[in-house]
Scaffold this motif. Structure first.
Motif, PDB file in Angstrom:
ATOM      1  N   LYS A   1       0.852  -1.180   0.000  1.00 31.01           N
ATOM      2  CA  LYS A   1       0.000   0.000   0.000  1.00 31.01           C
ATOM      3  C   LYS A   1       0.891   1.235   0.000  1.00 31.01           C
ATOM      4  N   MET A   2       0.727   2.077  -1.014  1.00 29.09           N
ATOM      5  CA  MET A   2       1.524   3.285  -1.146  1.00 29.09           C
ATOM      6  C   MET A   2       0.592   4.483  -1.284  1.00 29.09           C
ATOM      7  N   GLY A   3       1.074   5.639  -0.845  1.00 30.52           N
ATOM      8  CA  GLY A   3       0.283   6.859  -0.946  1.00 30.52           C
ATOM      9  C   GLY A   3       1.160   8.050  -1.239  1.00 30.52           C
ATOM     10  N   PHE A   4       0.529   9.199  -1.452  1.00 32.07           N
ATOM     11  CA  PHE A   4       1.296  10.408  -1.746  1.00 32.07           C
ATOM     12  C   PHE A   4       2.200  10.802  -0.586  1.00 32.07           C
ATOM     13  N   ARG A   5       1.817  10.454   0.622  1.00 29.98           N
ATOM     14  CA  ARG A   5       2.669  10.824   1.760  1.00 29.98           C
ATOM     15  C   ARG A   5       3.990  10.070   1.739  1.00 29.98           C
ATOM     16  N   ASP A   6       4.052   8.941   1.004  1.00 28.35           N
ATOM     17  CA  ASP A   6       5.305   8.189   0.896  1.00 28.35           C
ATOM     18  C   ASP A   6       6.279   8.857  -0.059  1.00 28.35           C
ATOM     19  N   ILE A   7       5.801   9.785  -0.883  1.00 25.66           N
ATOM     20  CA  ILE A   7       6.661  10.435  -1.869  1.00 25.66           C
ATOM     21  C   ILE A   7       7.269  11.683  -1.225  1.00 25.66           C
ATOM     22  N   VAL A   8       8.268  11.456  -0.415  1.00 29.52           N
ATOM     23  CA  VAL A   8       8.885  12.521   0.385  1.00 29.52           C
ATOM     24  C   VAL A   8       9.631  13.522  -0.490  1.00 29.52           C
ATOM     25  N   ASP A   9      10.144  13.088  -1.618  1.00 26.52           N
ATOM     26  CA  ASP A   9      10.911  13.976  -2.490  1.00 26.52           C
ATOM     27  C   ASP A   9      10.042  15.037  -3.162  1.00 26.52           C
ATOM     28  N   GLY A  10       8.739  14.900  -3.067  1.00 26.34           N
ATOM     29  CA  GLY A  10       7.837  15.866  -3.689  1.00 26.34           C
ATOM     30  C   GLY A  10       7.179  15.291  -4.927  1.00 26.34           C
ATOM     31  N   LEU A  11       5.881  15.498  -5.069  1.00 27.10           N
ATOM     32  CA  LEU A  11       5.154  14.930  -6.194  1.00 27.10           C
ATOM     33  C   LEU A  11       5.658  15.459  -7.531  1.00 27.10           C
ATOM     34  N   SER A  12       6.038  16.725  -7.584  1.00 22.53           N
ATOM     35  CA  SER A  12       6.495  17.310  -8.848  1.00 22.53           C
ATOM     36  C   SER A  12       7.903  16.862  -9.218  1.00 22.53           C
ATOM     37  N   ASN A  13       8.605  16.204  -8.293  1.00 25.17           N
ATOM     38  CA  ASN A  13       9.974  15.736  -8.540  1.00 25.17           C
ATOM     39  C   ASN A  13      10.054  14.224  -8.695  1.00 25.17           C
ATOM     40  N   THR A  14       8.923  13.544  -8.755  1.00 23.84           N
ATOM     41  CA  THR A  14       8.935  12.082  -8.751  1.00 23.84           C
ATOM     42  C   THR A  14       8.086  11.528  -9.886  1.00 23.84           C
ATOM     43  N   ILE A  15       8.694  10.684 -10.703  1.00 22.68           N
ATOM     44  CA  ILE A  15       7.972   9.996 -11.774  1.00 22.68           C
ATOM     45  C   ILE A  15       7.154   8.863 -11.166  1.00 22.68           C
ATOM     46  N   ILE A  16       5.881   8.793 -11.522  1.00 21.14           N
ATOM     47  CA  ILE A  16       5.067   7.682 -11.026  1.00 21.14           C
ATOM     48  C   ILE A  16       4.689   6.703 -12.136  1.00 21.14           C
ATOM     49  N   ALA A  17       4.830   7.106 -13.392  1.00 18.19           N
ATOM     50  CA  ALA A  17       4.536   6.199 -14.507  1.00 18.19           C
ATOM     51  C   ALA A  17       5.239   6.705 -15.752  1.00 18.19           C
ATOM     52  N   GLY A  18       5.441   5.807 -16.701  1.00 22.47           N
ATOM     53  CA  GLY A  18       6.106   6.179 -17.944  1.00 22.47           C
ATOM     54  C   GLY A  18       5.479   5.481 -19.128  1.00 22.47           C
TER      55      GLY A  18
END
Length: 386
Positions: free
Chosen positions: A187-204
């Motif tokens: 289970k993952m959520g936006f709070r796990d993306i500590v580096d920032g949503l705008s700095n993290t690729i989630i899909a390609g």
């Protein structure tokens, strides 16, 4: 004619970007509804030992569903979701999974779903109009894939073996190596993306396999890389993939010999399948680089098919010079093949915490800006445009 063709491709590329934006909006709406991201490699499964005759993969999905299955009602696929979430017969209308017994809700494993209608249904939102792939031998194609970060370790089944048993060691390996926005069966959520949503690729974006030995779409399965033990230091790197002996030196975009994978197991050949070759990308080699799978199965996993292996799986596309990626904030970026990607001869971030290595747990990505964009919480500073 060249100007006309360029205009048409520009329109197709814009349509592809719009599809990705719809997927990003669907992910955010899903998160708003359930306070988590859609789980990668999820679904139903039987008891431990689920490979036996009592719990066949026709009776449950084997915990092998991609993120797109849960997303269907959020990307205007409510009618398809109704079929998936309820018992249903097979596409021949009579047999289901045998003896007139319908498939259970959430369907069979995508690997055993040849008679299950939803797994054979292509979703327009999941297709790039620049990709010409269609029909058999694929089940139903997809041009987008979940980002698992900058390491192949434990990227096939997470902390679980094939009977869904876990150990402390495998859990530790998973936490150390799987550093992307999505983690198999977690289970993952936006709070796990500590580096920032705008700095993290989630899909390609990924190109689907056309049966032409394209280095991007039909991975080699004999990459002499890393093996199946975590008690020793890594022994290989993604550069082994780029310099693979099977690549044709006169036509470096193609392999010379066929893959060990079956014809229906190419990149993007099953939108519902969560196994790496179908719907996974990572950020080790830059876009449109060759793909490879680990030489051996991951420790503790009883696996018999090459498609179940993790590996070096960069994104790719039929667009000129790069591909689209989806950032955590929903923005769609076009990443060029020349993005700064560190040194491909570096070994990936290791799940082995007991060996002195520069690429151990918690290390910065060894793959430059590209690798940094793939990690969710490695605390790298993104200081340049991309």
């Amino acid at each position: 004619m060249p100007a006309v063709q360029a205009a048409r491709e520009a329109a197709r590329r814009m349509s592809c970007s719009n599809n990705f934006k719809q997927i990003g909006l669907g992910i955010h709406n899903y998160h708003s509804a359930f306070n988590q991201l859609p789980t990668h490699m999820t679904g139903t499964w039987g008891d431990a030992g689920s490979n036996d005759g009592t719990h066949s993969r026709l009776e449950h999905s084997g915990g092998r569903l991609s993120i797109f299955v849960g997303l269907t009602p959020f990307i205007e696929g409510q009618a398809l979701w109704e079929q998936i979430s309820n018992p249903s017969m097979g596409i021949d209308g009579t047999t289901g999974r045998g003896g007139g017994v319908p498939y259970s809700a959430m369907g069979p494993s995508p690997n055993n779903g040849g008679n299950y209608g939803p797994w054979q249904t292509e979703i327009p939102t999941l297709r790039c109009p620049s990709d010409p792939g269609s029909g058999l031998p694929a089940y139903a194609r997809v041009n987008y894939a979940a980002c698992l970060g900058d390491s192949p370790f434990r990227g096939s089944a997470g902390q679980y073996d094939n009977s869904f048993n876990s150990t402390t060691a495998r859990s530790q390996q998973l936490q150390a190596a799987q550093r992307g926005a999505f983690v198999p069966r977690e289970k993952m959520g936006f709070r796990d993306i500590v580096d920032g949503l705008s700095n993290t690729i989630i899909a390609g974006e990924i190109a689907t396999d056309l049966g032409d030995l394209d280095v991007r779409t039909m991975p080699r399965t004999d990459l002499a890389m890393l093996g199946d033990t975590y008690g020793t230091a890594p022994t290989g790197s993604p550069s082994l993939c780029s310099n693979h002996a099977d690549i044709d030196p006169t036509r470096p975009q193609f392999f010379m010999v066929a893959s060990l994978l079956d014809a229906n197991e190419g990149r993007g050949h099953r939108w519902a399948g969560g196994q790496p070759v179908f719907t996974v990308m990572n950020t080790m080699l830059p876009p449109n680089s060759p793909t490879c799978l680990l030489a051996t199965f991951e420790v503790g996993d009883v696996q018999t098919f090459e498609r179940q292996r993790s590996g070096v799986l960069p994104p790719s596309s039929r667009h000129q010079g790069g591909c689209h990626v989806l950032m955590g904030d929903g923005a769609v970026k076009f990443i060029t093949d020349s993005i700064e990607a560190g040194n491909g001869a570096n070994t990936p971030v290791s799940a082995n915490g007991g060996v002195a290595t520069n690429n151990g747990p918690g290390a910065a990505s060894p793959y430059g800006l590209w690798g940094s964009l793939g990690t969710r919480a490695a605390r790298e500073v993104i200081s340049e445009e991309f």
